[in-house]
Design an enzyme around this catalytic site. Structure first.
Site, PDB file in Angstrom:
ATOM      1  N   ILE A 292       0.874  -1.184   0.000  1.00 60.19           N
ATOM      2  CA  ILE A 292       0.000   0.000   0.000  1.00 60.19           C
ATOM      3  C   ILE A 292       0.905   1.227   0.000  1.00 60.19           C
ATOM      4  O   ILE A 292       2.117   1.099   0.181  1.00 60.19           O
ATOM      5  CB  ILE A 292      -0.926   0.020   1.236  1.00 60.19           C
ATOM      6  CG1 ILE A 292      -0.106  -0.010   2.525  1.00 60.19           C
ATOM      7  CG2 ILE A 292      -1.889  -1.145   1.196  1.00 60.19           C
ATOM      8  CD1 ILE A 292      -0.931   0.242   3.764  1.00 60.19           C
ATOM      9  N   SER A 293       0.322   2.415  -0.208  1.00 62.38           N
ATOM     10  CA  SER A 293       1.184   3.591  -0.323  1.00 62.38           C
ATOM     11  C   SER A 293       1.880   3.899   0.997  1.00 62.38           C
ATOM     12  O   SER A 293       1.278   3.824   2.066  1.00 62.38           O
ATOM     13  CB  SER A 293       0.395   4.795  -0.818  1.00 62.38           C
ATOM     14  OG  SER A 293      -0.691   5.041   0.016  1.00 62.38           O
TER      15      SER A 293
ATOM     16  N   PHE B  17      -4.348  -0.548  -4.464  1.00 61.80           N
ATOM     17  CA  PHE B  17      -4.542   0.326  -5.633  1.00 61.80           C
ATOM     18  C   PHE B  17      -3.410   1.315  -5.844  1.00 61.80           C
ATOM     19  O   PHE B  17      -3.240   1.852  -6.933  1.00 61.80           O
ATOM     20  CB  PHE B  17      -5.869   1.079  -5.478  1.00 61.80           C
ATOM     21  CG  PHE B  17      -7.009   0.139  -5.200  1.00 61.80           C
ATOM     22  CD1 PHE B  17      -7.549  -0.616  -6.227  1.00 61.80           C
ATOM     23  CD2 PHE B  17      -7.495  -0.051  -3.903  1.00 61.80           C
ATOM     24  CE1 PHE B  17      -8.576  -1.514  -5.975  1.00 61.80           C
ATOM     25  CE2 PHE B  17      -8.511  -0.948  -3.644  1.00 61.80           C
ATOM     26  CZ  PHE B  17      -9.060  -1.684  -4.691  1.00 61.80           C
ATOM     27  N   CYS B  18      -2.668   1.611  -4.821  1.00 64.57           N
ATOM     28  CA  CYS B  18      -1.607   2.595  -4.939  1.00 64.57           C
ATOM     29  C   CYS B  18      -0.429   2.149  -4.068  1.00 64.57           C
ATOM     30  O   CYS B  18      -0.620   2.015  -2.873  1.00 64.57           O
ATOM     31  CB  CYS B  18      -2.105   3.971  -4.493  1.00 64.57           C
ATOM     32  SG  CYS B  18      -0.907   5.275  -4.725  1.00 64.57           S
ATOM     33  N   PRO B  19       0.752   1.881  -4.572  1.00 65.98           N
ATOM     34  CA  PRO B  19       1.186   2.114  -5.948  1.00 65.98           C
ATOM     35  C   PRO B  19       0.727   1.059  -6.947  1.00 65.98           C
ATOM     36  O   PRO B  19       0.848   1.273  -8.150  1.00 65.98           O
ATOM     37  CB  PRO B  19       2.702   2.104  -5.831  1.00 65.98           C
ATOM     38  CG  PRO B  19       3.012   1.249  -4.653  1.00 65.98           C
ATOM     39  CD  PRO B  19       1.867   1.421  -3.716  1.00 65.98           C
TER      40      PRO B  19
END
Lengths: 378, 80
Positions: A292-293, B17-19
């Protein structure tokens, strides 16, 4: 006798966890200690604003002691080894601290030296000193080609390089020199923006503002003399000023304690946030290997889950929280911003850039110190 | 379908979803030794298009895309 909770790292993840625990637990239930190498807390989303002169270092750096709840002890020293067998954290000065619960919040380490030529040939804005150097360079830059790229993955805040490209465009227009400066963005992915559903909106901005871009460009090396940047994919692009997100790795103490994967990231359960193989060791924030970010928002929501669960366990309650992958993110383009919210079960929804979201971000930048960091309200 | 290969490293990027799964694969390829096989679990349908594209552009080898219930396992070998 109370439990010893040790938190290694005083960034957003460690600080929010410590302050949440302090609110939930009485002194006799637990002693809470944060170990931090510098004793300084940096609000990293502010680094972009520092680069463009919208914030000063004093706005984004504070003493960790001033943010921590009075019930939390702070040790300003470097953790050099985590011994999970003996449940001990060793410090550089020689102290050894026993823990009943350990929270690893050691963050990410910037490694510009991993890209040959980067230190000599590129700027970045991922710490205060480097952001100030870039600020000076941009202030002097009045014509030529600015190239923005990514030196390695993972890196903190995946939208940040696209964000600085838009910010730069806006600021150069304000200075009335945009026609003399070419902006060229190198994306590691087959699109500009990491999130596919948002990419068309960002592409529209890039096209409208004439920000050039090359996709599938993962930087391999920089040639500072020829002023060229090369990609893993085999392309070479010239520049006059290069902004490169430095490669990141996990913290040295994680590597030295053999707790990380090849990149030094801690293998972590995506729901419980327990370090895999341990019941009393948790990892939160940038330190984890979760896909995840790496962002303050993820750190914030993870810290709350871990604090809830440790406090519940100490109090003998059985209800346990799970982290649902929640991330909230406001990507600022200089005059407008995009608001994104998603978790494991809900993909990000397409949203238009609005000035109100920018106002929200600027307000949050100030409120952070009084709300999130202190585990108040949010 | 041929038998699924044994992977040296498996990355579970489902429901993220991110990255995103491709960035996770790029990271793993950068960290891997030549010859190692990496599997990425992805629930993002775009991965089945993006990953083979990047793999062919960078000279690595796509070993296969294996459909599972609600996700795919995409297996890649580092070639250089």
């Amino acid at each position: 006798m109370g439990k010893n909770i040790i938190i290694v790292g005083g960034g957003p993840a460690g600080t929010i966890a410590a302050n949440s625990l302090a609110k939930k637990l009485k002194k006799e239930e637990a002693s809470i200690t944060v170990i931090d190498k510098t004793g300084k807390h940096v609000y990293e989303p502010g680094l972009l604003y520092l680069t463009f002169g919208e914030q000063d270092p004093k706005d984004i750096v504070r003493n960790e002691r001033d943010i921590l709840n009075k019930k939390v002890s702070l040790i300003v020293d470097e953790a050099t080894k985590i011994d999970t067998k003996r449940e001990i954290v060793e410090l550089k000065r020689g102290d050894k601290l026993h823990y009943d619960y350990l929270i690893i919040a050691t963050g990410a380490r910037l490694c510009p030296e991993e890209v040959p030529g980067m230190k000599e040939g590129a700027y970045h804005f991922y710490n205060v000193d480097e952001a100030l150097k870039l600020k000076d360079a941009l202030n002097k830059f009045d014509k030529g080609k600015i190239v923005i790229g990514v030196g390695g993955v993972p890196y903190k805040c995946p939208p940040a390089p696209a964000e600085i490209a838009c910010f730069l465009d806006y600021k150069l227009r304000r200075k009335r020199i945009r026609d003399k400066v070419e902006i060229h963005y190198l994306s590691p992915l087959p699109r500009i923006f990491p999130i596919e559903s948002i990419d068309p909106i960002v592409k529209e901005i890039f096209d409208k503002e004439e920000i050039k871009y090359t996709t599938f460009f993962n930087v391999e090396s920089v040639d500072p003399e020829r002023k060229e940047v090369k990609s893993l994919e085999g392309e070479t692009i010239g520049y006059d000023l290069l902004i490169l997100i430095p490669p990141h790795k996990g913290s040295k103490v994680i590597e030295d304690s053999l707790l990380g994967d090849r990149g030094g990231w801690v293998p972590t359960d995506r729901y419980t946030l327990k370090v895999k193989g341990y019941d009393n060791v948790y990892a939160i924030g940038d330190a984890t290997d979760l896909p995840i970010s790496k962002s303050g928002a993820a750190a914030h929501y993870e810290a709350k889950v871990v604090a809830n669960n440790i406090a519940s366990e100490i109090k003998g309650n059985e209800s346990l929280d799970k982290y649902n992958g929640k991330v909230v993110c406001i990507c600022d383009s200089g005059n407008k911003a995009i608001y994104l919210k998603f978790d494991y079960d809900h993909p990000p929804k397409s949203t238009r850039p609005r000035w109100i979201y920018r106002l929200l971000k600027l307000t949050f930048n100030k409120l952070y110190w009084h709300t999130v960091a202190k585990a108040r309200f949010l | 379908m041929s038998e699924e290969p044994k992977v040296d490293r498996l990355i579970d990027a489902r429901n993220t979803f991110c990255p995103g799964p491709l960035m996770e694969l790029i990271r793993a390829i950068r960290e891997a030794k030549v010859g190692e096989i990496i599997g990425v679990l992805s629930s993002d349908t775009g991965s089945k298009r993006d990953i083979p594209l990047w793999v062919s552009k960078t000279g690595h080898k796509l070993i296969g895309i294996y459909e599972k219930k609600g996700y795919a396992e995409i297996v890649v070998q580092k070639m250089r």
